[in-house]
Design a protein around this motif. Sequence first.
Motif, mmCIF file in Angstrom:
data_model
loop_
_atom_site.group_PDB
_atom_site.id
_atom_site.type_symbol
_atom_site.label_atom_id
_atom_site.label_comp_id
_atom_site.label_asym_id
_atom_site.label_seq_id
_atom_site.Cartn_x
_atom_site.Cartn_y
_atom_site.Cartn_z
ATOM 1 N N SER A 56 0.841 -1.195 0.000
ATOM 2 C CA SER A 56 0.000 0.000 0.000
ATOM 3 C C SER A 56 0.873 1.241 0.000
ATOM 4 N N THR A 57 0.447 2.239 -0.751
ATOM 5 C CA THR A 57 1.259 3.452 -0.895
ATOM 6 C C THR A 57 0.484 4.705 -0.501
ATOM 7 N N THR A 58 1.227 5.717 -0.073
ATOM 8 C CA THR A 58 0.672 7.035 0.178
ATOM 9 C C THR A 58 1.655 8.061 -0.375
ATOM 10 N N TYR A 59 1.133 9.235 -0.719
ATOM 11 C CA TYR A 59 1.954 10.298 -1.284
ATOM 12 C C TYR A 59 1.566 11.644 -0.698
ATOM 13 N N ALA A 60 2.546 12.513 -0.552
ATOM 14 C CA ALA A 60 2.277 13.891 -0.194
ATOM 15 C C ALA A 60 1.671 14.598 -1.390
ATOM 16 N N TYR A 61 0.898 15.625 -1.101
ATOM 17 C CA TYR A 61 0.219 16.350 -2.177
ATOM 18 C C TYR A 61 1.217 16.895 -3.199
ATOM 19 N N ALA A 62 2.372 17.331 -2.712
ATOM 20 C CA ALA A 62 3.343 17.990 -3.594
ATOM 21 C C ALA A 62 3.893 17.065 -4.679
ATOM 22 N N VAL A 63 3.823 15.749 -4.460
ATOM 23 C CA VAL A 63 4.418 14.822 -5.417
ATOM 24 C C VAL A 63 3.399 13.875 -6.036
ATOM 25 N N LYS A 64 2.190 13.900 -5.562
ATOM 26 C CA LYS A 64 1.173 12.970 -6.049
ATOM 27 C C LYS A 64 0.952 13.156 -7.546
ATOM 28 N N GLY A 65 0.930 12.040 -8.252
ATOM 29 C CA GLY A 65 0.757 12.087 -9.701
ATOM 30 C C GLY A 65 2.064 12.217 -10.468
ATOM 31 N N ARG A 66 3.155 12.558 -9.785
ATOM 32 C CA ARG A 66 4.459 12.681 -10.446
ATOM 33 C C ARG A 66 5.447 11.617 -9.950
ATOM 34 N N PHE A 67 5.342 11.251 -8.697
ATOM 35 C CA PHE A 67 6.245 10.276 -8.099
ATOM 36 C C PHE A 67 5.507 8.964 -7.866
ATOM 37 N N ALA A 68 6.246 7.866 -7.938
ATOM 38 C CA ALA A 68 5.659 6.553 -7.676
ATOM 39 C C ALA A 68 6.663 5.713 -6.897
ATOM 40 N N VAL A 69 6.194 5.134 -5.799
ATOM 41 C CA VAL A 69 7.039 4.273 -4.975
ATOM 42 C C VAL A 69 6.651 2.826 -5.236
ATOM 43 N N SER A 70 7.646 1.975 -5.329
ATOM 44 C CA SER A 70 7.408 0.556 -5.577
ATOM 45 C C SER A 70 8.468 -0.256 -4.847
ATOM 46 N N ARG A 71 8.239 -1.553 -4.775
ATOM 47 C CA ARG A 71 9.193 -2.395 -4.081
ATOM 48 C C ARG A 71 9.414 -3.685 -4.837
ATOM 49 N N ASP A 72 10.628 -4.188 -4.740
ATOM 50 C CA ASP A 72 10.986 -5.490 -5.293
ATOM 51 C C ASP A 72 11.593 -6.278 -4.139
ATOM 52 N N ASN A 73 10.774 -7.061 -3.469
ATOM 53 C CA ASN A 73 11.247 -7.776 -2.288
ATOM 54 C C ASN A 73 12.322 -8.799 -2.639
ATOM 55 N N ALA A 74 12.269 -9.350 -3.842
ATOM 56 C CA ALA A 74 13.288 -10.326 -4.242
ATOM 57 C C ALA A 74 14.669 -9.677 -4.294
ATOM 58 N N LYS A 75 14.688 -8.402 -4.673
ATOM 59 C CA LYS A 75 15.956 -7.667 -4.727
ATOM 60 C C LYS A 75 16.215 -6.886 -3.448
#
Length: 116
Positions: A56-75
């Motif tokens: 699950s992800t959350t974003y600050a208003y200043a970056v929402k729509g421009r930044f994306a957080v993701s994860r690769d648990n295998a790495k």
Amino acid sequence: QVHVVESGGGLVQAGGSLRLSCAASGNAVGISDVGWSRQAPGKQRELIATITRTGSTTYAYAVKGRFAVSRDNAKGTVYLQMNSLKPEDTAVYYCAVRPAGDDSYWGQGTQVTVSS
């Protein structure tokens, strides 16, 4: 003790993109909630994005729509994809890793500079 390392910062022109990476010792990322924060010169550190162990992800208003957080648990890595960068995004970007039931561990940060 968890050692956290951020990478991927640099100098980019406005409108460009960068991808930051966050890795931690012992593959702690795989069992952790992770947050990205930034601190611009003369300003307080601000939390801009989070991703939980379940994705699950959350974003600050200043970056929402421009930044994306993701994860690769295998790495054992969490990423922050930053698009449409603006000069006001210039800051040191920090990753904080919080394993379940533990404290948060911070990296040393990576500098992002956006030129106009």
